[in-house]
Design an enzyme around this catalytic site. Structure first.
Site, PDB file in Angstrom:
ATOM      1  N   LYS A 159       0.882  -1.172   0.000  1.00 41.86           N
ATOM      2  CA  LYS A 159       0.000   0.000   0.000  1.00 41.86           C
ATOM      3  C   LYS A 159       0.912   1.213   0.000  1.00 41.86           C
ATOM      4  CE  LYS A 159      -1.770  -1.661   3.986  1.00 41.86           C
ATOM      5  NZ  LYS A 159      -3.226  -1.725   3.923  1.00 41.86           N
ATOM      6  N   ARG A 160       0.349   2.425  -0.191  1.00 38.12           N
ATOM      7  CA  ARG A 160       1.180   3.615  -0.108  1.00 38.12           C
ATOM      8  C   ARG A 160       1.919   3.644   1.226  1.00 38.12           C
ATOM      9  NH1 ARG A 160       0.748   7.537  -4.313  1.00 38.12           N
ATOM     10  NH2 ARG A 160       2.126   8.727  -2.942  1.00 38.12           N
TER      11      ARG A 160
ATOM     12  N   LYS B 144      -0.096   4.245   8.239  1.00 40.79           N
ATOM     13  CA  LYS B 144      -0.299   2.843   7.840  1.00 40.79           C
ATOM     14  C   LYS B 144       0.702   1.911   8.525  1.00 40.79           C
ATOM     15  CE  LYS B 144      -2.056   4.206   3.231  1.00 40.79           C
ATOM     16  NZ  LYS B 144      -3.418   3.661   3.105  1.00 40.79           N
TER      17      LYS B 144
ATOM     18  N   THR C 232      -9.093  -1.021   1.126  1.00 44.98           N
ATOM     19  CA  THR C 232      -9.794  -1.901   0.200  1.00 44.98           C
ATOM     20  C   THR C 232      -8.926  -3.106  -0.160  1.00 44.98           C
ATOM     21  OG1 THR C 232      -9.094  -0.344  -1.513  1.00 44.98           O
ATOM     22  CG2 THR C 232     -11.394  -0.254  -0.845  1.00 44.98           C
TER      23      THR C 232
ATOM     24  N   LYS D 272      -9.367  -7.351  -0.948  1.00 44.69           N
ATOM     25  CA  LYS D 272      -8.763  -8.096  -2.065  1.00 44.69           C
ATOM     26  C   LYS D 272      -8.034  -9.327  -1.567  1.00 44.69           C
ATOM     27  CE  LYS D 272      -8.409  -3.719  -4.367  1.00 44.69           C
ATOM     28  NZ  LYS D 272      -7.591  -2.509  -4.550  1.00 44.69           N
TER      29      LYS D 272
HETATM   30  C1  26Y Z   1      -5.745  16.583  -1.057  1.00 46.03           C
HETATM   31  C2  26Y Z   1      -4.833  15.641  -1.717  1.00 46.03           C
HETATM   32  C3  26Y Z   1      -3.405  15.816  -1.325  1.00 46.03           C
HETATM   33  C4  26Y Z   1      -5.224  14.204  -1.571  1.00 46.03           C
HETATM   34  C5  26Y Z   1      -4.923  13.366  -2.619  1.00 46.03           C
HETATM   35  C6  26Y Z   1      -5.237  12.052  -2.541  1.00 46.03           C
HETATM   36  C7  26Y Z   1      -5.868  13.715  -0.447  1.00 46.03           C
HETATM   37  C8  26Y Z   1      -6.182  12.374  -0.390  1.00 46.03           C
HETATM   38  C9  26Y Z   1      -5.876  11.532  -1.439  1.00 46.03           C
HETATM   39  C10 26Y Z   1      -6.181  10.120  -1.413  1.00 46.03           C
HETATM   40  C11 26Y Z   1      -6.820   9.551  -0.437  1.00 46.03           C
HETATM   41  C12 26Y Z   1      -7.108   8.125  -0.410  1.00 46.03           C
HETATM   42  O1  26Y Z   1      -6.704   7.359  -1.270  1.00 46.03           O
HETATM   43  N1  26Y Z   1      -7.843   7.700   0.605  1.00 46.03           N
HETATM   44  C13 26Y Z   1      -8.188   6.303   0.750  1.00 46.03           C
HETATM   45  O2  26Y Z   1      -9.467   6.096   0.169  1.00 46.03           O
HETATM   46  C14 26Y Z   1      -9.806   4.735   0.150  1.00 46.03           C
HETATM   47  C15 26Y Z   1     -11.115   4.586  -0.606  1.00 46.03           C
HETATM   48  O3  26Y Z   1     -12.167   5.110   0.137  1.00 46.03           O
HETATM   49  C16 26Y Z   1      -9.892   4.199   1.560  1.00 46.03           C
HETATM   50  O4  26Y Z   1     -10.130   2.825   1.492  1.00 46.03           O
HETATM   51  C17 26Y Z   1      -8.589   4.467   2.311  1.00 46.03           C
HETATM   52  O5  26Y Z   1      -8.732   4.097   3.668  1.00 46.03           O
HETATM   53  C18 26Y Z   1      -8.224   5.933   2.215  1.00 46.03           C
HETATM   54  O6  26Y Z   1      -6.960   6.173   2.799  1.00 46.03           O
END
Ligand code: 26Y
Length: 820
Positions: free
Chosen positions: A556-557, A562, A667, A671
């Site tokens: 994961k990232r 995390k 998610t 998987k």
């Molecule tokens: C504002 C900007 C810098 C930004 C760019 C990308 C902020 C957030 C994100 C991405 C967030 C992200 O991927 N969140 C993840 O979303 C998934 C789908 O709902 C979740 O399963 C996961 O827990 C959450 O970290």
């Protein structure tokens, strides 16, 4: 005679072969005798693309003709991965293609591998958008995705001397899956000023004038549903200088260079995906991207609506727009602007339309990920929008003041404008005020946003506005495509492949969990998947791993919340324990392969240190002859969707170990379990609901609960903070230089020891180690382990994105499928 150029279709092996040969010879202008794997991939894709076009056209025509309500999913990220395999499976012709390619001298796996991932996303949020598109099409919902056509997707990660190096991901060289629509363009305005004028009836109207124009060009990507003709559309916008190739005035006056520079400046807008995941950096270009994409999409949506000649008040009956996080929040302001400034509607009438149209999904509670834009920047870039934001805020605060006359502080707390230095626009608050529904992505997360970051808004609007839709994944890509053998085996017990459309049918597996032959076949498939991953590990890292060892995966990232650092500290603890044993004792231990993968945001220094530590530990452990196969530590380079398709089916246990209350859903946890792996995790995000479904005995939970995190953090800061004794030994070993220059890891250790241990690594360490002992013990009993895996898969029906999309459709969008 003139012949209509029908898109060619085929329905069997021979038809497929003819189409491949035709494309090699004509479209690619090559000879079939000089056809390499890339050409075979290109021709195969073109053949399938032709097939999709027919269904796609029919779907769009039917949707237009019936004029039923449509969903528009606005997302800055669509992490699609590869399209060919998915297209072949969805139209049900993969076997035909496999045989056809074989006759032409190719192995289908090698052909599929030629495709470059469409990596227009960072992680979970982007992949969720891709799973949603798959489900929307499969369930026959009239739906479009809108996004940006980045020239560069998420960077490619290389590991050099144990460090992450970012390499640009230029992916558009040959992309048969997109259709440029040079006739579908929108002029997008930036900067300029606002003109106020008074009409004859005394009404004042504002108009936004001057500034500069950038052109948005549409690129369409067909999204085929599984086993249905419905083929939806993903429209991605690309930026380009307006007024053709060059500014001809400048060109003719000899200012060739600055004309080219203007062109390049315009193209910069859609040039690159911002590589931050859950980390806000407030860059002006990102705000430009957001407005560019939102304005083009809304223009397109409004244009389509106007063709139907309906009255404006019907807009929300025809259109639902879902905001994937706050990134598209400006759409709320833009629609209000179009309705009042361009179409001349009254403020209240317009605002009613706007709020009934939008829904907002929140994906995080982390403060560093909540978007805020400086008022000055918005003013400069979008002067009219800032005025509208102020008006939205004014009317909102007036209603709040009426409802809470005694609460002086609430206005400051909920204001869309944060009165800080500099002033900021709080995008999440704007999204809440401008939407009719706000949802979180797992039960705990939805509870947390209601109780913490959006508490005041629950008081103001009532709790009905706030809801939960637990995330899901598409079983087509994440089981059928990634793990074909398991999908076939499951089909033998579930009455065919119907479970791919109704995942609850997996429950038919449960009664076979005790069946010896079934278990054996299940275990054989898992082993084969591990052999495949072991080969990938060998090919990419040079390290040999034993497929019989327990594969322990965290991909994961990379992010402190995390807690990959908790994992690697645990690995070091295991290494030290093994080293302290006699050879006899060691022989009794279970072999393990610890597999890490994931990208760090280029500017996230601590995340990069974590990657370096994993690689440094691997360099020592993997070359320790005393340890041999007992422990291997692998960092897999460039984790992405297509790698995930190899990794998920090969895991025995995967790690989802975020500090409780920080991972909104997760998610990949779904998987891994769907592919017959177990998980070790904290009581966080969707882990909690996974536990409810699979049963507590089929998951390894550990660590503190979300409700205790605040107190623990408080105690670290204001009380005494003693570090777990075993963790302290790990730290001392790092500081001895066992894993390279200790100085490199000083900050990681310092974060736990001296800077408050914000992520509770020490608090959870003991419980984490103990739980890993339980994992070892459970894995020794292979019969029972496999039974747990089968039972878990049988109970995973809930986590399909089909269920999730049906919930959105019913509770938020009020849309129905268009039955074919
Ligand atoms: C504002 C900007 C810098 C930004 C760019 C990308 C902020 C957030 C994100 C991405 C967030 C992200 O991927 N969140 C993840 O979303 C998934 C789908 O709902 C979740 O399963 C996961 O827990 C959450 O970290």
């Amino acid at each position: 005679a003139w012949q209509r150029n029908q898109p060619r279709s085929f329905s069997d092996k021979n038809g497929f072969e003819q189409e491949v040969v035709r494309h090699v010879e004509t479209t690619l202008a090559r000879s079939v005798f000089n056809c390499d794997e890339i050409a075979a991939y290109s021709a195969t894709s073109l053949a399938f693309r032709d097939r999709l076009i027919t269904d796609w056209n029919k779907t769009q025509q039917r949707q237009t003709y019936r004029d039923t309500k449509r969903v528009y999913y606005l997302s800055l990220e669509f992490l699609m991965g590869r399209a060919l395999d998915n297209a072949m499976l969805n139209v049900g012709l993969k076997d035909a293609a496999k045989d056809g390619l074989q006759e032409l001298g190719f192995r289908i796996e090698d052909v599929i591998k030629q495709e470059h991932d469409a990596a227009l996303g960072n992680g979970g949020l982007g992949r969720l958008a891709a799973c949603f598109l798959d489900s929307l099409a499969t369930l026959n919902f009239p739906a479009w995705g809108y996004g940006l056509r980045y020239r560069y997707g998420i960077f490619k990660q290389e590991i050099i001397d144990g460090y992450q190096v970012e390499v640009p991901d230029y992916w558009l060289d040959f992309n048969p899956w997109e259709f440029p629509r040079h006739d579908v363009t929108v002029d997008i305005q930036f900067f300029g000023h606002v003109n106020k004028s008074t009409k004859a009836d005394g009404k004042t109207i504002s108009s936004w004038e001057g500034g500069e124009i950038v052109q948005a060009v549409a690129y369409d990507v067909p999204i085929p549903g599984y086993a249905t003709p419905t083929t939806n559309n993903l429209r991605l916008w690309s930026s380009k200088a307006s007024g053709g190739e060059f500014d001809f005035q400048k060109f003719n006056s000899g200012d060739y260079e600055s004309s080219v520079a203007d062109q390049q400046r315009a193209e910069t807008i859609s040039a690159v995906l911002y590589p931050n995941d859950n980390l806000e950096r407030g860059k002006e270009l990102r705000l430009k991207q957001q407005y560019f994409w939102v304005a083009a999409s809304l223009y397109d949506i409004v244009r389509r609506f106007k063709k139907s000649k309906r009255s404006w008040k019907e807009f929300p009956d025809q259109i639902a727009i879902q905001l994937n996080d706050t990134h598209p929040t400006l759409a709320i302001v833009e629609l209000q602007r179009i309705l009042i400034d361009v179409e001349g509607l009254e403020w209240d009438v317009a605002w009613n339309i706007v709020t009934n149209t939008f829904g907002y999904t929140n994906h995080t509670v982390l403060p560093e990920a909540l978007e805020k834009w400086p008022v000055g920047l918005v003013q400069h870039l979008l002067p009219r929008h800032l005025q509208i934001i102020y008006d939205i805020n004014l009317f909102f605060l007036q209603t709040v003041e009426k409802a809470f006359p005694k609460d002086r502080d609430i206005l400051r707390r909920v204001s869309i404008i944060e009165e800080s230095q500099p002033k900021m626009v709080r995008m999440a608050y704007l999204a809440i005020v401008g939407s009719h529904k706000v949802n979180g992505v797992a039960e705990l997360h939805s509870d947390l946003i209601r109780a913490t970051i959006f508490k005041d808004f629950v008081e103001i609007y009532g709790s009905d506005k706030f809801t939960n839709v637990t995330n899901g994944i598409t079983p087509r890509r994440w089981l059928h495509q990634a793990n074909p053998r398991l999908s076939e085996l499951i089909a033998t017990k579930c009455g065919g492949h119907g479970f791919l459309k109704d995942l609850t049918l997996l429950n038919k597996l449960e009664k076979h969990a005790g069946d010896k032959d079934f278990r054996r076949e299940w275990a054989e498939i898992k082993y084969a998947n591990k052999v495949r991953l072991a080969k990938h590990i060998k090919d990419t890292t040079g390290v040999t791993v034993n497929p019989a060892a327990l594969f322990d995966v965290q991909v994961k990232r990379i992010h402190e919340y995390k807690r990959q650092q908790l994992n690697i500290f645990g690995v070091i603890h295991r290494y030290l324990t093994l080293k302290a044993m006699t050879p006899e004792e060691r022989k009794k231990q279970l072999a393990r392969v610890s597999i890490f993968g994931g990208k760090a945001a280029p500017g996230y220094w601590m995340a990069k240190q974590i990657i370096h530590l994993v690689n440094s530990v691997g360099a020592v452990v993997n070359n320790d002859e005393e340890i041999g196969d007992l422990l291997k530590v692998i960092f897999l380079e460039d984790y992405n969707v297509s790698k995930a398709e190899i990794i998920c089916p090969a895991s025995d246990i995967s790690e989802h170990i975020s500090t409780a209350g920080t991972e909104a859903s997760g998610t990949s946890n779904m998987k891994f379990v769907l592919n017959g792996g177990l998980i070790i995790g904290t009581c966080d995000g969707a882990n909690i609901e996974i536990t409810r479904e699979v049963g507590e005995s089929n998951i390894f939970l550990f660590g503190n609960l979300a409700e205790d995190v605040e107190d623990l953090r408080h105690a670290h800061t204001y009380g005494s903070h003693s570090i777990d004794a075993d963790l302290e030994k790990v730290f001392l070993e790092i500081e001895k230089g066992t894993f390279g220059t200790p100085h490199d890891f000083g900050a990681m250790i310092g974060a736990v020891r001296s800077h408050g241990d914000y992520y509770l690594v020490s608090d959870d360490f003991h419980s984490y180690i103990e739980t890993h002992h339980l994992v070892d013990a459970a894995y020794r009993n292979q019969d029972e382990w496999i039974a747990k895996c089968i039972t878990s898969v049988a109970r995973m029906g809930f986590f399909t994105s089909d269920r999730c999309i049906n919930e959105y459709a019913e509770e938020i969008w009020n849309v129905e499928p268009l039955v074919v």
